[in-house]
Design a protein around this motif. Sequence first.
Motif, PDB file in Angstrom:
ATOM      1  N   LEU A   1     -49.347 -82.985  28.517  1.00 43.21           N
ATOM      2  CA  LEU A   1     -48.008 -83.353  28.044  1.00 43.21           C
ATOM      3  C   LEU A   1     -46.896 -82.507  28.653  1.00 43.21           C
ATOM      4  O   LEU A   1     -45.715 -82.768  28.397  1.00 43.21           O
ATOM      5  CB  LEU A   1     -47.949 -83.273  26.516  1.00 43.21           C
ATOM      6  CG  LEU A   1     -48.865 -84.258  25.773  1.00 43.21           C
ATOM      7  CD1 LEU A   1     -48.712 -84.094  24.261  1.00 43.21           C
ATOM      8  CD2 LEU A   1     -48.564 -85.695  26.179  1.00 43.21           C
ATOM      9  N   ALA A   2     -47.248 -81.500  29.452  1.00 39.38           N
ATOM     10  CA  ALA A   2     -46.220 -80.659  30.079  1.00 39.38           C
ATOM     11  C   ALA A   2     -45.218 -81.472  30.898  1.00 39.38           C
ATOM     12  O   ALA A   2     -43.999 -81.222  30.811  1.00 39.38           O
ATOM     13  CB  ALA A   2     -46.884 -79.592  30.951  1.00 39.38           C
ATOM     14  N   PRO A   3     -45.635 -82.460  31.697  1.00 43.04           N
ATOM     15  CA  PRO A   3     -44.642 -83.240  32.466  1.00 43.04           C
ATOM     16  C   PRO A   3     -43.660 -84.019  31.604  1.00 43.04           C
ATOM     17  O   PRO A   3     -42.605 -84.454  32.092  1.00 43.04           O
ATOM     18  CB  PRO A   3     -45.523 -84.189  33.296  1.00 43.04           C
ATOM     19  CG  PRO A   3     -46.833 -83.488  33.416  1.00 43.04           C
ATOM     20  CD  PRO A   3     -47.008 -82.813  32.088  1.00 43.04           C
ATOM     21  N   LEU A   4     -43.984 -84.205  30.325  1.00 45.78           N
ATOM     22  CA  LEU A   4     -43.076 -84.893  29.400  1.00 45.78           C
ATOM     23  C   LEU A   4     -42.209 -83.914  28.611  1.00 45.78           C
ATOM     24  O   LEU A   4     -41.303 -84.335  27.898  1.00 45.78           O
ATOM     25  CB  LEU A   4     -43.872 -85.761  28.417  1.00 45.78           C
ATOM     26  CG  LEU A   4     -44.717 -86.876  29.033  1.00 45.78           C
ATOM     27  CD1 LEU A   4     -45.561 -87.548  27.962  1.00 45.78           C
ATOM     28  CD2 LEU A   4     -43.830 -87.902  29.732  1.00 45.78           C
ATOM     29  N   GLY A   5     -42.519 -82.612  28.711  1.00 40.37           N
ATOM     30  CA  GLY A   5     -41.758 -81.603  27.976  1.00 40.37           C
ATOM     31  C   GLY A   5     -42.571 -80.841  26.955  1.00 40.37           C
ATOM     32  O   GLY A   5     -42.021 -80.003  26.233  1.00 40.37           O
ATOM     33  N   GLY A   6     -43.883 -81.104  26.871  1.00 40.17           N
ATOM     34  CA  GLY A   6     -44.731 -80.366  25.931  1.00 40.17           C
ATOM     35  C   GLY A   6     -45.092 -79.013  26.519  1.00 40.17           C
ATOM     36  O   GLY A   6     -46.163 -78.854  27.110  1.00 40.17           O
ATOM     37  N   PHE A   7     -44.233 -78.037  26.332  1.00 41.38           N
ATOM     38  CA  PHE A   7     -44.335 -76.786  27.089  1.00 41.38           C
ATOM     39  C   PHE A   7     -45.504 -75.909  26.686  1.00 41.38           C
ATOM     40  O   PHE A   7     -46.087 -75.218  27.516  1.00 41.38           O
ATOM     41  CB  PHE A   7     -43.021 -75.995  26.983  1.00 41.38           C
ATOM     42  CG  PHE A   7     -42.665 -75.576  25.583  1.00 41.38           C
ATOM     43  CD1 PHE A   7     -43.036 -74.343  25.100  1.00 41.38           C
ATOM     44  CD2 PHE A   7     -41.929 -76.428  24.751  1.00 41.38           C
ATOM     45  CE1 PHE A   7     -42.704 -73.946  23.810  1.00 41.38           C
ATOM     46  CE2 PHE A   7     -41.595 -76.048  23.468  1.00 41.38           C
ATOM     47  CZ  PHE A   7     -41.987 -74.804  22.983  1.00 41.38           C
ATOM     48  N   ALA A   8     -45.906 -75.886  25.408  1.00 41.59           N
ATOM     49  CA  ALA A   8     -47.032 -75.049  24.977  1.00 41.59           C
ATOM     50  C   ALA A   8     -47.440 -75.413  23.558  1.00 41.59           C
ATOM     51  O   ALA A   8     -46.602 -75.427  22.652  1.00 41.59           O
ATOM     52  CB  ALA A   8     -46.676 -73.561  25.052  1.00 41.59           C
ATOM     53  N   PHE A   9     -48.738 -75.680  23.379  1.00 38.43           N
ATOM     54  CA  PHE A   9     -49.294 -75.948  22.057  1.00 38.43           C
ATOM     55  C   PHE A   9     -50.271 -74.840  21.699  1.00 38.43           C
ATOM     56  O   PHE A   9     -50.923 -74.268  22.570  1.00 38.43           O
ATOM     57  CB  PHE A   9     -50.014 -77.302  22.043  1.00 38.43           C
ATOM     58  CG  PHE A   9     -49.111 -78.466  22.314  1.00 38.43           C
ATOM     59  CD1 PHE A   9     -48.436 -79.093  21.285  1.00 38.43           C
ATOM     60  CD2 PHE A   9     -48.936 -78.944  23.604  1.00 38.43           C
ATOM     61  CE1 PHE A   9     -47.592 -80.163  21.526  1.00 38.43           C
ATOM     62  CE2 PHE A   9     -48.108 -80.021  23.862  1.00 38.43           C
ATOM     63  CZ  PHE A   9     -47.427 -80.628  22.821  1.00 38.43           C
ATOM     64  N   ASN A  10     -50.378 -74.556  20.399  1.00 33.98           N
ATOM     65  CA  ASN A  10     -51.263 -73.485  19.953  1.00 33.98           C
ATOM     66  C   ASN A  10     -51.621 -73.696  18.485  1.00 33.98           C
ATOM     67  O   ASN A  10     -51.098 -74.601  17.826  1.00 33.98           O
ATOM     68  CB  ASN A  10     -50.581 -72.124  20.118  1.00 33.98           C
ATOM     69  CG  ASN A  10     -49.157 -72.113  19.610  1.00 33.98           C
ATOM     70  OD1 ASN A  10     -48.220 -71.996  20.388  1.00 33.98           O
ATOM     71  ND2 ASN A  10     -48.968 -72.248  18.308  1.00 33.98           N
ATOM     72  N   LEU A  11     -52.518 -72.868  17.985  1.00 35.43           N
ATOM     73  CA  LEU A  11     -52.829 -72.889  16.565  1.00 35.43           C
ATOM     74  C   LEU A  11     -51.639 -72.346  15.788  1.00 35.43           C
ATOM     75  O   LEU A  11     -51.021 -71.366  16.193  1.00 35.43           O
ATOM     76  CB  LEU A  11     -54.069 -72.035  16.283  1.00 35.43           C
ATOM     77  CG  LEU A  11     -55.368 -72.483  16.936  1.00 35.43           C
ATOM     78  CD1 LEU A  11     -56.484 -71.496  16.629  1.00 35.43           C
ATOM     79  CD2 LEU A  11     -55.760 -73.892  16.499  1.00 35.43           C
TER      80      LEU A  11
END
Length: 389
Positions: free
Chosen positions: A260-270
């Motif tokens: 999802l980074a190319p859509l703007g999802g820069f970083a996901f985490n717990l």
Amino acid sequence: MGTVIKDMSLSAFVAGFVAVLIGFSSSVAIVFQAARAAGADSSLIVSWIMALGLGMGATCFFLSLWYKSPVITAWSTPGAALLATSLDNISYAEAIGVFVFAGLLTVITGISGLFDKVMRLVPLQLACAMLAGVLFKFGLSIFDSMMSDVLLVSTMLLTYLVSKQVIPRYSILLVLVVGVVMVLGRSDESLMSGIPFELGRFLWVWPEWNLGALVGIGVPLYIVTMTSQNIPGVAVMRSSGYNTPVSPLISWTGVTSVLLAPLGGFAFNLAAITAAICSGNECHKDPKRRYIAGLSAGIFYWLAGLAGTSVVALFSIFPSTMISALAGIALLGTIGMNLKSAIADDENREAALITFLVTVSGVSFLEIASAFWGILFGAICLLISKIKR
């Protein structure tokens, strides 16, 4: 499907909604700042919100359903703060490359199993002390907010204290309802009219690679996300009695970040703060039925992502005092439980206390958050005491 319906409860469903409300409202402004620093216009910012909502919704829902435990994910708020001050000198496409690179590092960490092995070496008392330190400021925020809005916050707190004795499973729901009613009751009629009700759309941008940005921004983004978000996130699960394998969770958040980074999802985490809301007794007395809160959070994250700017505008209606008070009240039980667990054992009490104090202090060496240093200082104290014995 029959099991999910059987395990469904209003308190767990509301816990998921409260987690999303607090998660979005408390830090969406920082995400906006990070997006603008990357050079995003209003259309790209909407794509960021949609991608983040989609990613958090998918990981919350499917991981909670698969592991039958409340697995709550979030965007990296410390990561967004880092990006807001670090992306000025690179192009938007190069910023996307940074996000992909940091996500790949997270995937490698999860697949290798290293993070899981390290976390299993941390005694439960230290993990509880660190988590109590992370959450402590949210408890204080109740009374900080009370100074700004005595009537609203006092009424919410009184509602919690009374309902906790009468109908404890629905105490947070009642606090939320009372807060919303009071805010809407004292606002003018045009409050809702300024909210645009429209769906956004995704905008894909291919990444470009800048070695200096990958090392100078991507690596710090990875470190900040792991130390400030994933370590407390694992501590929440462990302190609540969930032994969900960590490595797959870390791997999936990394995969989600890459996709999802190319859509703007820069970083996901717990998540830590919102996860604590969904894994405590206020969610449901039966720990085996709290995963419903994860499903609920996933659904509301999806809705928030699809609505894009509309949801952000809707959340902005609620004053920061209400959001801060709601978060603090929802976490009171978790803070107390972790403090009790941290200092219950005489042998590890001093190490746990040092962990708690370092975490609460907010110290940051080498741009690594205090949660990491709290665990490290506590572990050193514990090691020295064991050598002496």
